[in-house]
Write a protein that holds these residues in place. Sequence first.
Motif, PDB file in Angstrom:
ATOM      1  N   HIS A 149      -5.316  12.032   2.983  1.00 29.49           N
ATOM      2  CA  HIS A 149      -5.093  13.180   3.846  1.00 29.49           C
ATOM      3  C   HIS A 149      -5.240  12.788   5.320  1.00 29.49           C
ATOM      4  N   ARG A 150      -6.068  11.787   5.580  1.00 30.79           N
ATOM      5  CA  ARG A 150      -6.351  11.397   6.958  1.00 30.79           C
ATOM      6  C   ARG A 150      -5.201  10.556   7.515  1.00 30.79           C
ATOM      7  N   ALA A 151      -4.856  10.847   8.760  1.00 32.77           N
ATOM      8  CA  ALA A 151      -3.662  10.251   9.365  1.00 32.77           C
ATOM      9  C   ALA A 151      -3.763   8.736   9.470  1.00 32.77           C
ATOM     10  N   ALA A 152      -4.948   8.203   9.799  1.00 31.79           N
ATOM     11  CA  ALA A 152      -5.089   6.757   9.993  1.00 31.79           C
ATOM     12  C   ALA A 152      -4.785   5.997   8.708  1.00 31.79           C
ATOM     13  N   LEU A 153      -5.231   6.532   7.574  1.00 36.16           N
ATOM     14  CA  LEU A 153      -4.985   5.859   6.300  1.00 36.16           C
ATOM     15  C   LEU A 153      -3.505   5.910   5.935  1.00 36.16           C
ATOM     16  N   VAL A 154      -2.859   7.022   6.267  1.00 31.22           N
ATOM     17  CA  VAL A 154      -1.428   7.149   5.988  1.00 31.22           C
ATOM     18  C   VAL A 154      -0.626   6.184   6.866  1.00 31.22           C
ATOM     19  N   GLU A 155      -1.035   6.029   8.115  1.00 30.30           N
ATOM     20  CA  GLU A 155      -0.319   5.127   9.024  1.00 30.30           C
ATOM     21  C   GLU A 155      -0.398   3.682   8.576  1.00 30.30           C
TER      22      GLU A 155
ATOM     23  N   ILE B 289       0.860  -1.184   0.000  1.00 31.39           N
ATOM     24  CA  ILE B 289       0.000   0.000   0.000  1.00 31.39           C
ATOM     25  C   ILE B 289       0.898   1.235   0.000  1.00 31.39           C
ATOM     26  N   THR B 290       0.781   2.034  -1.045  1.00 25.79           N
ATOM     27  CA  THR B 290       1.554   3.279  -1.173  1.00 25.79           C
ATOM     28  C   THR B 290       0.606   4.454  -0.989  1.00 25.79           C
ATOM     29  N   ALA B 291       0.904   5.297  -0.010  1.00 27.37           N
ATOM     30  CA  ALA B 291       0.063   6.468   0.263  1.00 27.37           C
ATOM     31  C   ALA B 291       0.704   7.702  -0.346  1.00 27.37           C
ATOM     32  N   LEU B 292      -0.100   8.473  -1.045  1.00 22.73           N
ATOM     33  CA  LEU B 292       0.347   9.719  -1.665  1.00 22.73           C
ATOM     34  C   LEU B 292      -0.196  10.868  -0.841  1.00 22.73           C
ATOM     35  N   THR B 293       0.681  11.701  -0.289  1.00 20.63           N
ATOM     36  CA  THR B 293       0.252  12.825   0.535  1.00 20.63           C
ATOM     37  C   THR B 293       0.825  14.119  -0.031  1.00 20.63           C
ATOM     38  N   GLY B 294       0.353  15.217   0.537  1.00 24.00           N
ATOM     39  CA  GLY B 294       0.838  16.521   0.098  1.00 24.00           C
ATOM     40  C   GLY B 294      -0.277  17.538   0.143  1.00 24.00           C
TER      41      GLY B 294
ATOM     42  N   ALA C  17     -12.637   9.862   2.766  1.00 25.10           N
ATOM     43  CA  ALA C  17     -13.041  11.248   3.050  1.00 25.10           C
ATOM     44  C   ALA C  17     -14.527  11.282   3.394  1.00 25.10           C
ATOM     45  N   GLY C  18     -14.872  11.928   4.501  1.00 22.53           N
ATOM     46  CA  GLY C  18     -16.265  12.058   4.899  1.00 22.53           C
ATOM     47  C   GLY C  18     -16.826  10.863   5.637  1.00 22.53           C
ATOM     48  N   LEU C  19     -16.014   9.834   5.910  1.00 22.37           N
ATOM     49  CA  LEU C  19     -16.499   8.653   6.623  1.00 22.37           C
ATOM     50  C   LEU C  19     -16.171   8.780   8.103  1.00 22.37           C
ATOM     51  N   ASP C  20     -17.008   8.165   8.950  1.00 27.53           N
ATOM     52  CA  ASP C  20     -16.731   8.178  10.374  1.00 27.53           C
ATOM     53  C   ASP C  20     -15.614   7.192  10.686  1.00 27.53           C
ATOM     54  N   ALA C  21     -15.121   7.225  11.916  1.00 33.76           N
ATOM     55  CA  ALA C  21     -13.952   6.425  12.289  1.00 33.76           C
ATOM     56  C   ALA C  21     -14.215   4.929  12.152  1.00 33.76           C
TER      57      ALA C  21
END
Length: 575
Positions: free
Chosen positions: A553-559, A387-392, A527-531
Motif C-alpha cells: 500500500h505504501r508508495a515507496a515499496l510500490v516504486e 519484484i512484483t507489487a500487488l496493489t488495490g 506496514a507500521g515501520l518508520d521510513a
Amino acid sequence: MSSTGVRTGSTRPLDPRLVRRSRAVRAYLVTSIALATVMAALVVAQSWLIARIVSEGFEGSGLVPAVTAAVTGLALAVLARAGLGWAHEVVSARAAVRVKTQLRDEVVGSLLDGTPRRGPRPESSHVVTLLGPGLDKLDTYFARYLPQLALALTVPAVVVVAVFVADPLSGITIAVTLPLIVLFMVLVGYVTRDRTERRWRAMVRLGHHFSDVLDGLVVLKVFGRSRRQTKGIAEVGERNREETMGALRLAFLSSFVLELVATISVALVAVSIGLRIVEGHMTLMTGLFVLVLAPDAYLPLRQVGAHFHDSAEGQSVADDVYAILDDDDASEGRAAGVALAERAYRDQPAPDLTGATIVVDGVSVSYEGRSVPALPPTTLSIEPGRITALTGPSGCGKSTLVDVLMGFVAPTGGRVTVTAADGTSYDLADLDLASWRSRIAWVPQVPGVLEGTVATNVRLGAPDASDTEIAQALRDAGAGDLSPWREVHEEGANLSAGERRRLAVARALLRVRRGGAAVMLLDEPTAGLDAATEREVRRSLRDARVTVLVVAHRAALVEDADVVVALAAPLGASA
C-alpha cells in the motif's frame, strides 16, 4: 466463519455423521440397544413379580414357597436393573470420551495439515470454545439422551406387547395414547432446539468478544479505553446468562408437559382396570401387573423429551465440528469443496523455483454464503528474479491471492501454473504442498510468533543457521535493535506490531539465504515501520535477488517494484 452462517446440520434424533465417522459410536449403539432390550425384559419381569407378591399377600396365602421365590426373584431383578443401568452409564461415558478425543484430533489435524479450504478458516476464539466447553456438551448427549433413545425404542414396544397379552383393552389404550407423548415431544423439541441454538451462539459470541478485547488490550490501554470494555463484556455475558436461564426454564416446562400427558394416559388405564376389578371382570394379579407396567411404557419417551435439549446442544456442536471438517453432510454443496481440497494435495514434489515463472491464470475464489467473491478472476505473471507489487483497495483479494499461492485456499476457478527454468510446466494443484512451501519464504499480514527467543523465531526460516547469520538477517530487516536472545512471550505479547513484522522479514530473508527458498511472498511487510526501517527492508528485498511478490500500500515499496499489478475491487464490495 462457519459458525456464523446458516445452520444446515442434521436435525435427526441421532446425527448420522457421528455414526458414519466414529467406530466408537457404532459400537456404543449396538451395546446400548442390547442393554436396553435386556432392561425391557427385566421391567416386565419385575412388574409381574410385584403383582404376584401383592396378590398372594392380599389373598392371605402368607410366605408360601411361591411368594418367597417371587420376593427373591424381585430382588434379583432390581439388582440386575441397577447393574445394567450402571453399565449403561459406564459405556456411555467411555463412548463420549472416545468420540470427543476423535473429533478433537480431527479438528486440530484439519486446521494444521495445511490442506486448502473452500471456506475461510474459523477464528481461533471459536475453535477454542468448540474444542473446550463445546465438545463437552457431548457428555450429556451420550450419557443422557442416547441411552434414553435406546430405551425408548425397546421398552415401550416390549411393554405394549406384554400388556396386550395380559389385557387387550389396556394394551390398545396404551398404544393409542403413546403417540400423544411423541406429538408433544416433537412440538417441545422444535422450541427447545431453537433456544439451545441461541444459547450456543451466545456463548460463541462471548468467546469472540473476550478474545477480541484481549488481542487489542495493549492498544486499548495506550489510548485509555481499556476500562470501557468492561461494560461490553458484562453486556455480552448478561446475554449469555439470559439465554442459559431461558434454556433451563424451557427444559423444566417441557418436562412438566410430558409428565402431564403421561399421567393422564396412565389414569385412563387405571380407571378402566379399577372398574373391571370391582365388577369382577379382571383378576387382581392381572390388574396389578398392567397397572404397575403401564407407566414404564411412557417413562422412556418422557425422559427422551426431557433430555432433548442435551441432543440439541450436542447437534449444535456437531454442526460446527463438521463445518470445520468440511464433511459431506455438514451442508449442501460441500462435496465440491472437499473434492477441490483433495485434488489440491498430490505427491508430486515441487520443482526448483530458481528461475521459475509463476502464472496465475483466471484464478478466482468464492465462499459459500457470500454474494461477492473474495478474489475476482485474476490473471498475472510473476517473473523470475523480479519484484512484483500487488496493489488495490481493501477487499479486492490481495491477501486471498497470496493464500492461494501458499496453498491455504483452493481456487474455485482458474489455475496456477509453474514453469521451471528447464521449461517444464507444473499445475500447483498437482504439487505436494509441503514440498512447495519449503521453497517459499512467506511473511503474512499478521506474522506468527512462538514463545521462546527472537533467535528461536528467526531460526524457523533455517534451523541450522548460525548466530551470526541470524544477527545479519535481523540487521537487514531493520531489526538490529532486537537482541537475538530477547525473550518472546506467548503469541509475541511483549513485542510491538512493528517488531513482529521485522522479525518475520528477518525469518524470510534467512529462509532465502539458508533455507533454499527462491520465491518470497510478502503481505505488507513494511506496514507500521518508520521510513528508515522501511528503506532497510526495501534494500534487502532488492539484494535478495529472488522472485518477490509483495502486497503493498505504501508508495515507496510500490516504486521499488519492477512490475505493478493493480487489482480492482469486486462488484458490490466496498473499497
